[in-house]
Design a protein around this motif. Structure first.
Motif, PDB file in Angstrom:
ATOM      1  N   ALA A   1     -11.678  45.337  17.858  1.00 54.42           N
ATOM      2  CA  ALA A   1     -11.156  45.542  16.136  1.00 54.42           C
ATOM      3  C   ALA A   1      -9.337  45.238  16.630  1.00 54.42           C
ATOM      4  O   ALA A   1      -8.495  44.987  16.029  1.00 54.42           O
ATOM      5  N   GLN A   2      -9.635  46.415  17.439  1.00 51.65           N
ATOM      6  CA  GLN A   2      -8.212  47.165  18.360  1.00 51.65           C
ATOM      7  C   GLN A   2      -7.264  45.575  19.023  1.00 51.65           C
ATOM      8  O   GLN A   2      -6.248  45.749  18.657  1.00 51.65           O
ATOM      9  N   ALA A   3      -8.497  44.482  19.819  1.00 50.28           N
ATOM     10  CA  ALA A   3      -7.896  43.331  20.610  1.00 50.28           C
ATOM     11  C   ALA A   3      -7.297  42.415  19.276  1.00 50.28           C
ATOM     12  O   ALA A   3      -6.407  41.858  19.453  1.00 50.28           O
ATOM     13  N   LEU A   4      -7.888  42.177  18.307  1.00 52.14           N
ATOM     14  CA  LEU A   4      -7.721  41.148  17.560  1.00 52.14           C
ATOM     15  C   LEU A   4      -6.775  41.539  16.837  1.00 52.14           C
ATOM     16  O   LEU A   4      -5.803  41.302  15.969  1.00 52.14           O
ATOM     17  N   MET A   5      -5.941  43.426  15.997  1.00 49.97           N
ATOM     18  CA  MET A   5      -5.013  43.778  15.759  1.00 49.97           C
ATOM     19  C   MET A   5      -4.018  43.760  16.016  1.00 49.97           C
ATOM     20  O   MET A   5      -2.617  43.358  16.489  1.00 49.97           O
ATOM     21  N   THR A   6      -3.741  43.400  18.064  1.00 45.33           N
ATOM     22  CA  THR A   6      -2.963  43.426  18.606  1.00 45.33           C
ATOM     23  C   THR A   6      -2.580  41.714  18.822  1.00 45.33           C
ATOM     24  O   THR A   6      -1.428  41.552  18.480  1.00 45.33           O
ATOM     25  N   GLN A   7      -4.060  40.950  18.745  1.00 43.08           N
ATOM     26  CA  GLN A   7      -3.601  39.287  18.376  1.00 43.08           C
ATOM     27  C   GLN A   7      -2.628  39.206  17.216  1.00 43.08           C
ATOM     28  O   GLN A   7      -1.632  38.374  16.933  1.00 43.08           O
ATOM     29  N   ALA A   8      -3.015  39.569  16.223  1.00 35.68           N
ATOM     30  CA  ALA A   8      -2.411  40.290  14.907  1.00 35.68           C
ATOM     31  C   ALA A   8      -1.458  39.925  14.450  1.00 35.68           C
ATOM     32  O   ALA A   8      -0.842  39.063  13.997  1.00 35.68           O
ATOM     33  N   GLU A   9      -1.197  41.085  15.129  1.00 30.71           N
ATOM     34  CA  GLU A   9       0.443  41.349  15.017  1.00 30.71           C
ATOM     35  C   GLU A   9       1.225  40.737  15.954  1.00 30.71           C
ATOM     36  O   GLU A   9       2.212  40.142  15.316  1.00 30.71           O
ATOM     37  N   GLN A  10       0.513  40.170  17.114  1.00 26.47           N
ATOM     38  CA  GLN A  10       1.426  38.708  17.747  1.00 26.47           C
ATOM     39  C   GLN A  10       2.263  37.754  17.074  1.00 26.47           C
ATOM     40  O   GLN A  10       3.105  37.174  17.255  1.00 26.47           O
ATOM     41  N   ALA A  11       1.177  37.251  16.742  1.00 28.75           N
ATOM     42  CA  ALA A  11       0.887  36.158  15.781  1.00 28.75           C
ATOM     43  C   ALA A  11       1.769  36.517  14.543  1.00 28.75           C
ATOM     44  O   ALA A  11       2.752  35.747  13.791  1.00 28.75           O
ATOM     45  N   ARG A  12       2.012  37.551  13.869  1.00 30.89           N
ATOM     46  CA  ARG A  12       3.014  37.965  12.412  1.00 30.89           C
ATOM     47  C   ARG A  12       4.279  37.977  13.327  1.00 30.89           C
ATOM     48  O   ARG A  12       5.695  37.433  12.188  1.00 30.89           O
ATOM     49  N   LYS A  13       4.617  38.931  14.477  1.00 28.61           N
ATOM     50  CA  LYS A  13       6.014  38.571  14.817  1.00 28.61           C
ATOM     51  C   LYS A  13       6.247  37.297  15.448  1.00 28.61           C
ATOM     52  O   LYS A  13       7.680  36.897  14.804  1.00 28.61           O
ATOM     53  N   THR A  14       5.922  36.792  16.135  1.00 28.89           N
ATOM     54  CA  THR A  14       6.293  34.772  16.147  1.00 28.89           C
ATOM     55  C   THR A  14       6.104  34.107  14.928  1.00 28.89           C
ATOM     56  O   THR A  14       7.246  33.514  14.921  1.00 28.89           O
ATOM     57  N   GLU A  15       5.467  34.884  13.974  1.00 36.82           N
ATOM     58  CA  GLU A  15       5.775  33.545  12.670  1.00 36.82           C
ATOM     59  C   GLU A  15       6.824  33.824  11.714  1.00 36.82           C
ATOM     60  O   GLU A  15       7.651  33.092  11.568  1.00 36.82           O
ATOM     61  N   LEU A  16       6.931  35.553  11.858  1.00 37.91           N
ATOM     62  CA  LEU A  16       7.864  36.362  11.410  1.00 37.91           C
ATOM     63  C   LEU A  16       9.776  35.742  11.792  1.00 37.91           C
ATOM     64  O   LEU A  16      10.345  35.157  10.748  1.00 37.91           O
ATOM     65  N   SER A  17       9.704  35.719  13.038  1.00 40.26           N
ATOM     66  CA  SER A  17      10.873  34.921  13.666  1.00 40.26           C
ATOM     67  C   SER A  17      10.904  33.241  13.329  1.00 40.26           C
ATOM     68  O   SER A  17      12.256  32.789  12.707  1.00 40.26           O
ATOM     69  N   ALA A  18       9.668  32.072  13.158  1.00 45.22           N
ATOM     70  CA  ALA A  18       9.871  31.231  13.059  1.00 45.22           C
ATOM     71  C   ALA A  18      10.200  31.316  11.122  1.00 45.22           C
ATOM     72  O   ALA A  18      11.481  29.766  10.561  1.00 45.22           O
ATOM     73  N   ALA A  19      10.117  31.670  10.892  1.00 40.86           N
ATOM     74  CA  ALA A  19       9.839  32.181   9.542  1.00 40.86           C
ATOM     75  C   ALA A  19      11.706  32.509   9.418  1.00 40.86           C
ATOM     76  O   ALA A  19      12.708  31.650   8.348  1.00 40.86           O
ATOM     77  N   ILE A  20      12.409  33.477   9.519  1.00 44.31           N
ATOM     78  CA  ILE A  20      13.262  33.947   9.441  1.00 44.31           C
ATOM     79  C   ILE A  20      14.581  32.520   9.995  1.00 44.31           C
ATOM     80  O   ILE A  20      15.719  32.709   9.227  1.00 44.31           O
ATOM     81  N   ALA A  21      14.163  32.065  11.141  1.00 43.79           N
ATOM     82  CA  ALA A  21      14.919  31.103  11.733  1.00 43.79           C
ATOM     83  C   ALA A  21      14.929  29.700  10.875  1.00 43.79           C
ATOM     84  O   ALA A  21      16.437  29.591  10.773  1.00 43.79           O
ATOM     85  N   ASP A  22      14.053  30.099   9.806  1.00 42.29           N
ATOM     86  CA  ASP A  22      14.008  28.989   8.894  1.00 42.29           C
ATOM     87  C   ASP A  22      15.066  28.872   7.532  1.00 42.29           C
ATOM     88  O   ASP A  22      15.670  28.172   7.254  1.00 42.29           O
ATOM     89  N   ILE A  23      14.572  29.765   7.127  1.00 42.53           N
ATOM     90  CA  ILE A  23      15.155  30.671   6.145  1.00 42.53           C
ATOM     91  C   ILE A  23      17.306  30.555   6.677  1.00 42.53           C
ATOM     92  O   ILE A  23      17.741  29.864   5.770  1.00 42.53           O
ATOM     93  N   LYS A  24      17.517  31.132   7.760  1.00 40.80           N
ATOM     94  CA  LYS A  24      18.403  31.044   8.230  1.00 40.80           C
ATOM     95  C   LYS A  24      19.099  29.894   8.241  1.00 40.80           C
ATOM     96  O   LYS A  24      20.507  29.490   7.664  1.00 40.80           O
ATOM     97  N   ALA A  25      19.031  29.070   8.660  1.00 40.88           N
ATOM     98  CA  ALA A  25      18.897  27.250   8.718  1.00 40.88           C
ATOM     99  C   ALA A  25      19.222  26.923   7.281  1.00 40.88           C
ATOM    100  O   ALA A  25      20.427  26.102   6.950  1.00 40.88           O
TER     101      ALA A  25
END
Length: 101
Positions: A11-35
């Motif tokens: 569960a901890q390993a999955l939460m770590t993976q989920a948080e990394q995926a969230r950060k990656t997707e968040l960065s992409a979403a912010i870049a799209d919004i700024k563009a």
């Protein structure tokens, strides 16, 4: 069957993976919004906000305000829990009377 400890490690390993995926997707979403904002000339003010500007906080109380906080917060001074800004001011040694309207 897996043990509790093994399941918690998974569960901890999955939460770590989920948080990394969230950060990656968040960065992409912010870049799209700024563009998109740049493409159409949209500003924060167009979206209903501006950097460094705080909106007035509405009071949940029906009592008239007796005190105004440093950022425009209002408080009626009634019984119950004091707002955070009042507690902070009192902890800093300020008098509540200095905030009276």
């Amino acid at each position: 069957m897996a043990t509790y400890t093994e399941l918690m490690a998974q569960a901890q390993a999955l939460m770590t993976q989920a948080e990394q995926a969230r950060k990656t997707e968040l960065s992409a979403a912010i870049a799209d919004i700024k563009a998109t904002m740049k493409q159409y000339g949209i500003t924060l003010a167009d979206l209903g906000g501006a950097p460094g500007v705080k909106r007035a906080v509405k009071s949940k109380s029906k009592a008239p305000a007796k005190y105004r906080g440093p950022n425009g917060e209002l408080w009626g001074g009634g019984a119950g829990r004091k707002p955070e800004w009042v507690r902070a001011a009192l902890a800093a040694g300020q008098s509540i009377e200095s905030f009276r309207i």
